[in-house]
Design a protein around this motif. Structure first.
Motif, PDB file in Angstrom:
ATOM      1  N   GLU A  76      46.968  26.072  45.990  1.00  0.00           N
ATOM      2  CA  GLU A  76      46.891  26.799  47.260  1.00  0.00           C
ATOM      3  C   GLU A  76      48.046  27.780  47.398  1.00  0.00           C
ATOM      4  OE1 GLU A  76      46.800  25.977  52.100  1.00  0.00           O
ATOM      5  OE2 GLU A  76      46.526  24.319  50.698  1.00  0.00           O
ATOM      6  N   GLU A  77      49.246  27.349  46.982  1.00  0.00           N
ATOM      7  CA  GLU A  77      50.401  28.232  47.046  1.00  0.00           C
ATOM      8  C   GLU A  77      50.241  29.410  46.081  1.00  0.00           C
ATOM      9  OE1 GLU A  77      50.620  24.979  47.109  1.00  0.00           O
ATOM     10  OE2 GLU A  77      51.649  24.614  49.013  1.00  0.00           O
ATOM     11  N   LEU A  78      49.705  29.138  44.880  1.00  0.00           N
ATOM     12  CA  LEU A  78      49.474  30.212  43.926  1.00  0.00           C
ATOM     13  C   LEU A  78      48.470  31.217  44.471  1.00  0.00           C
ATOM     14  CD1 LEU A  78      49.336  28.185  40.580  1.00  0.00           C
ATOM     15  CD2 LEU A  78      51.127  29.753  41.318  1.00  0.00           C
ATOM     16  N   GLN A  79      47.498  30.734  45.198  1.00  0.00           N
ATOM     17  CA  GLN A  79      46.496  31.616  45.792  1.00  0.00           C
ATOM     18  C   GLN A  79      47.120  32.528  46.844  1.00  0.00           C
ATOM     19  OE1 GLN A  79      43.409  29.650  48.133  1.00  0.00           O
ATOM     20  NE2 GLN A  79      41.885  31.052  47.305  1.00  0.00           N
ATOM     21  N   LYS A  80      48.051  32.005  47.630  1.00  0.00           N
ATOM     22  CA  LYS A  80      48.704  32.795  48.672  1.00  0.00           C
ATOM     23  C   LYS A  80      49.754  33.736  48.102  1.00  0.00           C
ATOM     24  CE  LYS A  80      50.151  29.318  51.109  1.00  0.00           C
ATOM     25  NZ  LYS A  80      50.787  28.525  52.178  1.00  0.00           N
ATOM     26  N   GLY A  81      50.287  33.388  46.933  1.00  0.00           N
ATOM     27  CA  GLY A  81      51.289  34.246  46.319  1.00  0.00           C
ATOM     28  C   GLY A  81      52.712  33.914  46.707  1.00  0.00           C
ATOM     29  N   TYR A  82      52.915  32.813  47.386  1.00  0.00           N
ATOM     30  CA  TYR A  82      54.287  32.408  47.734  1.00  0.00           C
ATOM     31  C   TYR A  82      54.296  30.930  48.094  1.00  0.00           C
ATOM     32  CZ  TYR A  82      52.764  32.510  52.614  1.00  0.00           C
ATOM     33  OH  TYR A  82      52.089  32.266  53.792  1.00  0.00           O
ATOM     34  N   ILE A  83      55.498  30.358  48.089  1.00  0.00           N
ATOM     35  CA  ILE A  83      55.685  28.976  48.534  1.00  0.00           C
ATOM     36  C   ILE A  83      56.992  28.902  49.305  1.00  0.00           C
ATOM     37  CG2 ILE A  83      56.773  28.370  46.322  1.00  0.00           C
ATOM     38  CD1 ILE A  83      55.802  25.495  46.765  1.00  0.00           C
ATOM     39  N   THR A  84      56.995  28.139  50.387  1.00  0.00           N
ATOM     40  CA  THR A  84      58.215  27.922  51.160  1.00  0.00           C
ATOM     41  C   THR A  84      58.841  26.620  50.704  1.00  0.00           C
ATOM     42  OG1 THR A  84      57.254  29.065  53.063  1.00  0.00           O
ATOM     43  CG2 THR A  84      59.192  27.698  53.475  1.00  0.00           C
ATOM     44  N   ILE A  85      60.146  26.667  50.403  1.00  0.00           N
ATOM     45  CA  ILE A  85      60.837  25.478  49.917  1.00  0.00           C
ATOM     46  C   ILE A  85      61.819  24.977  50.968  1.00  0.00           C
ATOM     47  CG2 ILE A  85      60.576  26.182  47.511  1.00  0.00           C
ATOM     48  CD1 ILE A  85      63.490  27.082  47.528  1.00  0.00           C
ATOM     49  N   GLN A  86      62.402  23.826  50.700  1.00  0.00           N
ATOM     50  CA  GLN A  86      63.364  23.218  51.613  1.00  0.00           C
ATOM     51  C   GLN A  86      64.429  24.229  52.021  1.00  0.00           C
ATOM     52  OE1 GLN A  86      62.687  19.926  52.182  1.00  0.00           O
ATOM     53  NE2 GLN A  86      64.148  19.822  53.867  1.00  0.00           N
ATOM     54  N   LYS A 105      41.918  33.567  43.349  1.00  0.00           N
ATOM     55  CA  LYS A 105      41.869  32.118  43.292  1.00  0.00           C
ATOM     56  C   LYS A 105      43.228  31.532  42.924  1.00  0.00           C
ATOM     57  CE  LYS A 105      39.602  28.230  40.959  1.00  0.00           C
ATOM     58  NZ  LYS A 105      38.636  27.833  39.910  1.00  0.00           N
ATOM     59  N   THR A 106      43.913  32.219  41.990  1.00  0.00           N
ATOM     60  CA  THR A 106      45.221  31.724  41.566  1.00  0.00           C
ATOM     61  C   THR A 106      45.960  32.841  40.831  1.00  0.00           C
ATOM     62  OG1 THR A 106      46.379  29.930  40.418  1.00  0.00           O
ATOM     63  CG2 THR A 106      44.437  30.852  39.330  1.00  0.00           C
ATOM     64  N   ILE A 107      47.209  32.572  40.485  1.00  0.00           N
ATOM     65  CA  ILE A 107      47.995  33.473  39.642  1.00  0.00           C
ATOM     66  C   ILE A 107      48.399  32.693  38.408  1.00  0.00           C
ATOM     67  CG2 ILE A 107      50.066  34.904  39.469  1.00  0.00           C
ATOM     68  CD1 ILE A 107      50.082  35.146  42.485  1.00  0.00           C
ATOM     69  N   ARG A 108      47.855  33.083  37.249  1.00  0.00           N
ATOM     70  CA  ARG A 108      48.159  32.404  35.990  1.00  0.00           C
ATOM     71  C   ARG A 108      48.107  33.416  34.851  1.00  0.00           C
ATOM     72  NH1 ARG A 108      46.834  26.885  35.760  1.00  0.00           N
ATOM     73  NH2 ARG A 108      47.650  25.843  37.608  1.00  0.00           N
ATOM     74  N   PRO A 109      49.127  33.627  34.094  1.00  0.00           N
ATOM     75  CA  PRO A 109      50.443  33.022  34.262  1.00  0.00           C
ATOM     76  C   PRO A 109      51.266  33.753  35.320  1.00  0.00           C
ATOM     77  CG  PRO A 109      50.444  34.475  32.367  1.00  0.00           C
ATOM     78  CD  PRO A 109      49.032  34.468  32.885  1.00  0.00           C
ATOM     79  N   VAL A 110      52.285  33.077  35.799  1.00  0.00           N
ATOM     80  CA  VAL A 110      53.242  33.689  36.723  1.00  0.00           C
ATOM     81  C   VAL A 110      54.358  34.318  35.898  1.00  0.00           C
ATOM     82  CG1 VAL A 110      54.842  33.304  38.626  1.00  0.00           C
ATOM     83  CG2 VAL A 110      52.702  32.003  38.513  1.00  0.00           C
ATOM     84  N   SER A 111      54.612  35.598  36.128  1.00  0.00           N
ATOM     85  CA  SER A 111      55.618  36.295  35.322  1.00  0.00           C
ATOM     86  C   SER A 111      56.836  36.747  36.126  1.00  0.00           C
ATOM     87  CB  SER A 111      54.994  37.522  34.640  1.00  0.00           C
ATOM     88  OG  SER A 111      54.452  38.400  35.607  1.00  0.00           O
ATOM     89  N   SER A 112      56.724  36.734  37.461  1.00  0.00           N
ATOM     90  CA  SER A 112      57.833  37.181  38.307  1.00  0.00           C
ATOM     91  C   SER A 112      58.001  36.260  39.505  1.00  0.00           C
ATOM     92  CB  SER A 112      57.603  38.607  38.812  1.00  0.00           C
ATOM     93  OG  SER A 112      57.521  39.531  37.765  1.00  0.00           O
TER      94      SER A 112
END
Length: 302
Positions: A76-86, A105-112
């Protein structure tokens, strides 16, 4: 404050970030990592680069740390393009997108990767609060505008805290935040990571227009706060909130009142008096600096 970031980084990247003096670390805005390129640390818009490159192995390591070795749960985070961390920090992702029925649907592979360092600046909204609060009428509806990295979200966050907590001269009020990109409250599992007071309700990760209507119906806020509006659906939800008697404080990308007043969505909002004040923000002498406060009852023309 950066522990929640450095503990996730590949060791050599973590070491690089921690080599900077404390006085500089306090100015760190972003850590950017791109496969095959030096690590970039951005300090007050000035980049500094490492001598070592970020490798594919580093990318895999960092993704495993972010996902806690469960890429399936990370989809789900890959689909949105970001993730919030602690700590409320946000990690942006870029790379090869995989589409399904025309939708990412997703980002694969992630390069940046772009780690945006979240800093709550307590008090940055206090001066503006005196402009936006009227002892007789209460809080005014406000639109904060500025280019990227001018402190729009930082100021909105502090205004939310002030409205929620109140001051010696301002009573506390119920606040609803629609935080589509998890930037205002920096929530983890729905729990805000920033100090926002006791009268705050946050709808995290929800589209703005839908979230505003949900909050109005379910949480009876006095003030509704939303970041980076711009679509027609956003405008309609703001008008619905105003008709319901809810005060709206929002932000949008733009340099001047005159500029945004020419855009159809904002022109309509201003013509219908959705906002009482338009506040122009700048980076100099510091992000969140109030350049100009405009009455919003007349639409700029020309």
């Amino acid at each position: 404050m950066l522990n929640s970031i450095t503990e996730l980084l590949p060791p050599h990247v973590s070491d690089f970030v921690q080599t900077f003096p404390t006085v500089d670390i306090e100015k760190l805005e972003e850590v950017r990592m791109r496969i095959g390129q030096p690590i970039e640390c951005l300090f007050s818009s000035k980049p500094i680069y490492s001598s070592a490159l970020f490798s594919e192995e580093d990318s895999v390591y960092f993704l495993n740390q972010l996902s806690q070795y469960s890429m399936y749960a990370f989809e789900e985070e890959l689909q949105k393009g970001y993730i919030t961390i602690q700590g409320g920090h946000r990690v942006g992702l870029a790379g090869k997108t995989i589409l399904e029925n025309g939708v990412v649907k997703t980002i694969r592979p992630v390069s940046s990767f772009n780690i945006r360092v979240a800093r709550q600046k307590i008090g940055v909204g206090e001066k503006l609060a005196t402009e936006l609060y009227d002892q007789r009428m209460g809080w005014r509806n406000a639109l904060l505008i500025g280019p990227p990295q001018t402190g729009k979200t930082t100021v909105l966050r502090d205004l939310a805290r002030i409205v929620s907590q109140g001051t010696k001269k301002i009573p506390s009020n119920k606040v609803a935040i629609v935080d589509e990109r998890s930037e205002i409250a920096g929530s983890i599992n729905g729990i805000p990571q920033h100090e926002l007071g006791t009268r705050i309700d946050v709808l995290d990760g929800c589209p703005k227009a839908e979230g505003m209507m949900m909050m109005i119906r379910s949480m009876s806020p006095h003030v509704l706060i939303v970041d980076e509006i711009g679509r027609e659906q956003d405008a309609q939800a703001i008008l619905e909130a105003r008709h319901a008697g809810v005060v709206v404080m929002a932000s949008a990308h733009g340099r001047t009142y005159e500029e945004i007043a020419k855009r159809p969505v904002f022109k309509r909002l201003l013509e219908l008096n959705a906002f009482d004040r338009v506040i122009e923000l700048g980076r100099v002498p510091y992000p969140g600096y109030v350049k100009r406060v405009r009455l919003a009852n007349q639409v700029a023309t020309g």
